[in-house]
Design an enzyme around this catalytic site. Sequence first.
Site, PDB file in Angstrom:
ATOM      1  N   THR A 186       0.705  -1.320  -0.194  1.00 14.59           N
ATOM      2  CA  THR A 186       0.012  -0.008  -0.037  1.00 14.59           C
ATOM      3  C   THR A 186       0.609   1.296  -0.038  1.00 14.59           C
ATOM      4  O   THR A 186       0.472   2.465  -0.743  1.00 14.59           O
ATOM      5  CB  THR A 186      -0.923   0.008   1.318  1.00 14.59           C
ATOM      6  N   ASP A 193       0.452  -6.681   4.932  1.00  7.75           N
ATOM      7  CA  ASP A 193      -0.258  -7.727   5.463  1.00  7.75           C
ATOM      8  C   ASP A 193       0.531  -9.028   5.797  1.00  7.75           C
ATOM      9  O   ASP A 193       0.409  -9.650   6.831  1.00  7.75           O
ATOM     10  CB  ASP A 193      -0.850  -8.375   4.063  1.00  7.75           C
TER      11      ASP A 193
HETATM   12  N1  DGL Z   1      -1.652  -6.059  -0.296  1.00  4.18           N
HETATM   13  C1  DGL Z   1      -1.237  -5.770   0.819  1.00  4.18           C
HETATM   14  C2  DGL Z   1       0.108  -5.834   1.175  1.00  4.18           C
HETATM   15  O1  DGL Z   1       0.867  -5.577   0.435  1.00  4.18           O
HETATM   16  C3  DGL Z   1      -1.767  -4.118   0.932  1.00  4.18           C
HETATM   17  C4  DGL Z   1      -1.711  -3.973   2.255  1.00  4.18           C
HETATM   18  C5  DGL Z   1      -0.946  -2.910   2.885  1.00  4.18           C
HETATM   19  O2  DGL Z   1       0.271  -2.915   2.148  1.00  4.18           O
HETATM   20  O3  DGL Z   1      -1.181  -2.356   3.673  1.00  4.18           O
HETATM   21  O4  DGL Z   1       0.505  -6.614   2.145  1.00  4.18           O
END
Ligand code: DGL
Length: 330
Positions: free
Chosen positions: A15, A96
């Site tokens: 993100t 994540d």
């Molecule tokens: N898909 C998630 C990840 O890369 C995005 C969540 C985030 O980075 O907060 O872990």
Amino acid sequence: MTHKANIVVIGTGGTIAGQGKAASNTSAYLCSVLGIDEILATIDPRSLAVDLRAEQLLQTGSENFGNEQLLAIGRRVAVLLAQDDVDGVVIAHGTDTIEETAYFLHLTLKSAKPVVVVGSMRPPSAMSSDAALNLYDAIAVAAHPASVGLGTLVVANDEIHTARDVTKGNSFKVEAFRSPYGPLGYVIEGRPRYYRHPCRAHTLATPWSAGTLASLPQVDIVQAYGALEAETVNALAARANGLIFAGTGNGNVPAHLIEPLRDAARRGVHVVRASRTGSGIVLHNGAQPDDLYDWLSVDDQVPSKARILLMLALTQSRDVQTLQAVFERY
Ligand code: DGL
């Protein structure tokens, strides 16, 4: 002239590298689209007395990270830390699975230099994004002498967490990261303030080295619920070297799964009792007679990190007592 810390910032996606169509997109946006140079351009590091270098190592959401990605990050960071002109490393990462990557690095890097893993819960394009401040804080922490020797750190939401303890405990809030015994400290206006240190062994005090690990054994996690069937457990146990059983409460095992898990242990699968609660201790020989069954227990470690620890432990030993000692030491 003040010495400027040389910090390498590695991009891997997440993100913190995301972009939404509108500033109101705090949850619906494209992840892993901005390059690390674009992310760095959102902060002004001049007040930090650092020289920054950027590298793009991966570009994907951290939910896609398997053992290959862990090993690749570990290898690259190990090479960088061995260089005299690198004082610390920051890894921009999806939130994540930040807890797994950070714990893997905490256990396998052979250096006292600071390593900080950082992510954000809102993309840089969103209102009140935490991306720029988290990245700025992470660089400040990596550059500060007080961070030397603490192992891998996770910085988010003004807090500095040890990689051993931190977990993501919320799916969307900015205050998503928790350590059961609290953060190590805070970071405010570019200066870390520490109030406690990690007490379990890490980095230079472990037998594992990210620079030389070629592969990791198969360790899976199964989460308990009353209706979990023996077939599901058996299917996982058939392919795994280790199986983390995230039991209910303090690592309870339903009566109908005791024999399947004992069978797995008899076949040489290392069964580890953990808890699905997210915190607390699973007492060895407490809810189950672990020694009698040749099962292991996690002490206080959560299933996601118990998997990392068991994979590493299995690269060196298959002895049940040695493996149990690993859970008590790290
Ligand atoms: N898909 C998630 C990840 O890369 C995005 C969540 C985030 O980075 O907060 O872990």
